[in-house]
Design an enzyme around this catalytic site. Sequence first.
Site, PDB file in Angstrom:
ATOM      1  N   CYS A  13       0.499  -1.150  -0.237  1.00 28.59           N
ATOM      2  CA  CYS A  13      -0.116  -0.025   0.127  1.00 28.59           C
ATOM      3  C   CYS A  13       1.242   1.202   0.265  1.00 28.59           C
ATOM      4  CB  CYS A  13      -0.842  -0.375   1.066  1.00 28.59           C
ATOM      5  SG  CYS A  13       0.001   0.161   2.969  1.00 28.59           S
ATOM      6  N   CYS A  16       4.029   1.956   2.611  1.00 34.56           N
ATOM      7  CA  CYS A  16       4.571   0.523   2.585  1.00 34.56           C
ATOM      8  C   CYS A  16       5.930   1.998   0.873  1.00 34.56           C
ATOM      9  CB  CYS A  16       4.604  -0.080   1.812  1.00 34.56           C
ATOM     10  SG  CYS A  16       3.431  -1.454   2.702  1.00 34.56           S
ATOM     11  N   ASP A 446       6.446  27.990 -31.649  1.00 33.54           N
ATOM     12  CA  ASP A 446       7.461  28.508 -32.623  1.00 33.54           C
ATOM     13  C   ASP A 446       6.292  28.676 -34.144  1.00 33.54           C
ATOM     14  OD1 ASP A 446      10.154  29.354 -33.507  1.00 33.54           O
ATOM     15  OD2 ASP A 446       9.882  27.115 -34.120  1.00 33.54           O
ATOM     16  N   ASP A 644      10.956  23.116 -31.377  1.00 29.00           N
ATOM     17  CA  ASP A 644      11.320  22.255 -32.555  1.00 29.00           C
ATOM     18  C   ASP A 644      12.751  21.385 -32.060  1.00 29.00           C
ATOM     19  OD1 ASP A 644      13.492  23.589 -32.207  1.00 29.00           O
ATOM     20  OD2 ASP A 644      13.795  24.457 -34.974  1.00 29.00           O
ATOM     21  N   ASP A 648      15.466  26.466 -29.759  1.00 29.69           N
ATOM     22  CA  ASP A 648      14.460  26.499 -28.703  1.00 29.69           C
ATOM     23  C   ASP A 648      14.736  26.542 -27.672  1.00 29.69           C
ATOM     24  OD1 ASP A 648      12.343  28.344 -30.984  1.00 29.69           O
ATOM     25  OD2 ASP A 648      10.995  26.013 -31.403  1.00 29.69           O
TER      26      ASP A 648
END
Length: 923
Positions: A13, A16, A446, A644, A648
């Site tokens: 769970c 843990c 862009d 791209d 950028d």
Amino acid sequence: MKEEKYTITGMSCSACSAHIEKAVKKVPGIRTVAVNLLTNSMLVTYDETVADAAAIIAAVTGAGYGAALPGSAETPLPATNELQTLKHRLRVSIIFLIPLVYIAMHTMWARLFGLPVPAAVASCLDGSQNAVTFAFSQFILLLPIMYLNRNYYITGFTNLYHRAPNMDTLVGLGSMASALFGIVAVFRIGHGLGTGNLALVQTYSTNLYFESAGMIVTLITVGKYLETKAKGKTGAAIEKLMNLSPKQATVLRDGKETTIPLSRLQVGDELIIRPGERIGADGVISQGYTGIDESSLTGESMPVEKGPGNTVTAATLNKSGTIRVIAERVGENTTLSQIIRLVEHAGAAKAPIAKIADTIAGIFVPAVISIAIAASLLWYFLFGADPEFSFSIGISILVISCPCALGLATPVALMVGIGKGAENGILIKSGEALETARAIDTVVLDKTGTITEGHPEVTDVLPRHISAEQLVSLAVTMEAASEHPLAEAVLTYGKQHAIVPRPVTALQPLFGKGIKVTYQNRTYYAGNETLMQELHIPIAPIKDRLQELTAAGKTPLLFASESEFLGLIAVTDKEKPTSAAAIAAFKQLGLTVIMITGDTLRTARALQKRLAIPHVIAGVLPQDKENHIARLQSSGHKVAMIGDGINDAPALARADLGIAIGAGTDIAIESADAVLMKSDLQDAVTAIRLSRAVIKNIKENLFWAFIYNIIGIPLAAGVLYPLYGIKLNPMIGAAAMSMSSVCVVLNALRLRFFHADRMTAPHRTPPVSERPLPPETAAYAYTLHIQGMTCHHCVQHVRQALLRTEGIQSADVSLKPAAARITAARPFLTPELSAIIRTAGYTLTAMTDDRPTGETTVVTIQGMTCQHCVQRVKTALQSLDEVQSVTVDLAAHTATIIGSRAFTPDELAPVIKKAGYTLLHKK
């Protein structure tokens, strides 16, 4: 810093995972820890000069769990084996549980439902005289169930010892307490029989709880089995990717074909890939042409035409021709392996929303144990309940209050969502990125390579004083010798129309204006308006057209001789077919759309008008894009930057969500949070829609997990018992707890039905002029009827396939009707054109020959040296009566004449001589 992924065992769970994270963070040098309950994995970033894998594994082991690096000898068995183990445990547990429950409850069923009790059962089990047999038979049947499910006790009490109680602790405590209470009851029954206290015998005979002890662990195992089976479906996308690679590869070694296991493939090997086979490595085609189905990686169903020099990617499917591929990246270095690692990494990392469940899980289990003890004591001491009632209250609280659903609420939805993105060619690098995408309110796009194709194309050919063919021929010759940025567009256009550059005598760059070329003893110029003005070449008649082209965002290239203007060719970077639809979709999602570009404001405005982009920022240098992103963020906007991934990079890193739009092989862009494999802007829309769907699903899961416990714990504590006599049986609590986890997983699996719906592109304003070279320059013309074209993308795909074919000079493709009209320099047969169309992914249903009917006369002409010569010969021959069409081939020095009759050399020789050339002979 080093990042490693570990396989974790023993978790049940979110308590843990929270305890493991806490333990590992105490190791010196640890930077980040993310434990994923769903995948049983842990992602750790640490300073390798301070910490190492051994210290990390030791920390996990010391917390009471197991850890190993993937691929090591300690790595646990795969989930399929876990499922089989759970299935075996469940089957045997049920075999023993059925008689256990029947023995314990047969008298109640007879009383409530009138079910008859066999005489043999009644004589052996019913009545005070059989009380020990009744109790001990249940105890014997319970032992195999407890042994088969001993992990709940071992793990649960071990974690309790480490002061990190978890779900197994709750289940183990509840089941073991029920069993121990039953054992005490057996002794009490024996004491009652020995002293003749039959009331004591009757009391403990009806409150043994052996069946509850067995039912609790069995029902939890049912839930675990269903949960594991459902969780297995969440990794379907990764499993599909893993199964894509072929098991073997055919390579060419020492001139012979050899089939080897894919694991033995080496960089530099030459693979032979036949139709229907998958490619085993990333590489470059060295020989052959084919169509490659890349849908397994990009989601794009349309085959992509490939030839020598083109790159191919591992796991893609060869559709048509046999090719040879030089392997450049093999094994773990292929694009497919990178994608798998990226998706697994994303699944292992935590989203911020997961911290809600982690925080609660850290205090949940101790709180539940405290509540169970307190409730039992209150009922016994304050309300005067008997020990059996008080005991059952405590057990019910323990078994219903499992935090498993809380732990699964986030990771299972993230795993399905990230996998769904991968199926659609969207690689999301982390759960945090997926969550961030939901909060985005501004999208910055862009221009070049994102909204547009990223490479210029010729859109307009406007000749003056010469033919269009002559203008293109001159432009190709001049631009082939220059380094002008737009030269490639002109050369590509010339290649599409089978026009090759001629050698020039001299070339002089005129910086900022154009070029000057000496060709065939004449001087020609190519450049802008400023150059024409300096040369005093009048362009007033085309001024209006120049303004139209400029307003449309196109760049005109002007061509002139020393004395006159010869024409212009307009070039532009066309927008992608899906850009308009994507921008419209962004606006429908309520996002502010901004285009950022280094182009002039006039060019940006033209694209803005065509695509209905709300805002533009023009004239921005790449290094300044980051500043604009920061400015938007400082204004309170959550910004997604789509570019791209190379130029950028600073802006992508600065944005709240960086999305790299690039080719499928460019998936390792560190600055981006997500990568769009298909270079399609609509996939960014899909990513944001997917994010919203995933976060909504997580919130639904958390709501049900929380509401379940908010309702279940008070109900188990007996708050309704004084008023309505409603008390939760421990067995019902165990069943409800198991089903809560299953329901959370099933709810998350609904994300598998998420669809990447694509909008139809809105009407786009057509270019000012798109005038292909005249079709009458070809000797052959055909109309092809094509099946399977459904959109503008299909039209472009077919057109490109046709124009790449040697001998085809032009192709005019339409969607309605679905047809293509081609002109060619040589004849084509139906099977050849059918193969070309089929390689593109479509079907040729019919073909008609559109050449004029009549006699064909082919003659050889001496003296032609350039396109001017071609035009003069063609004009001369067309002046003859009964001539229907004329095609002149400069390379072959021939002229093909189609007319209502055949022409004799005596008729043609004078006409050709008058044009300044010599007729040699008739074929």
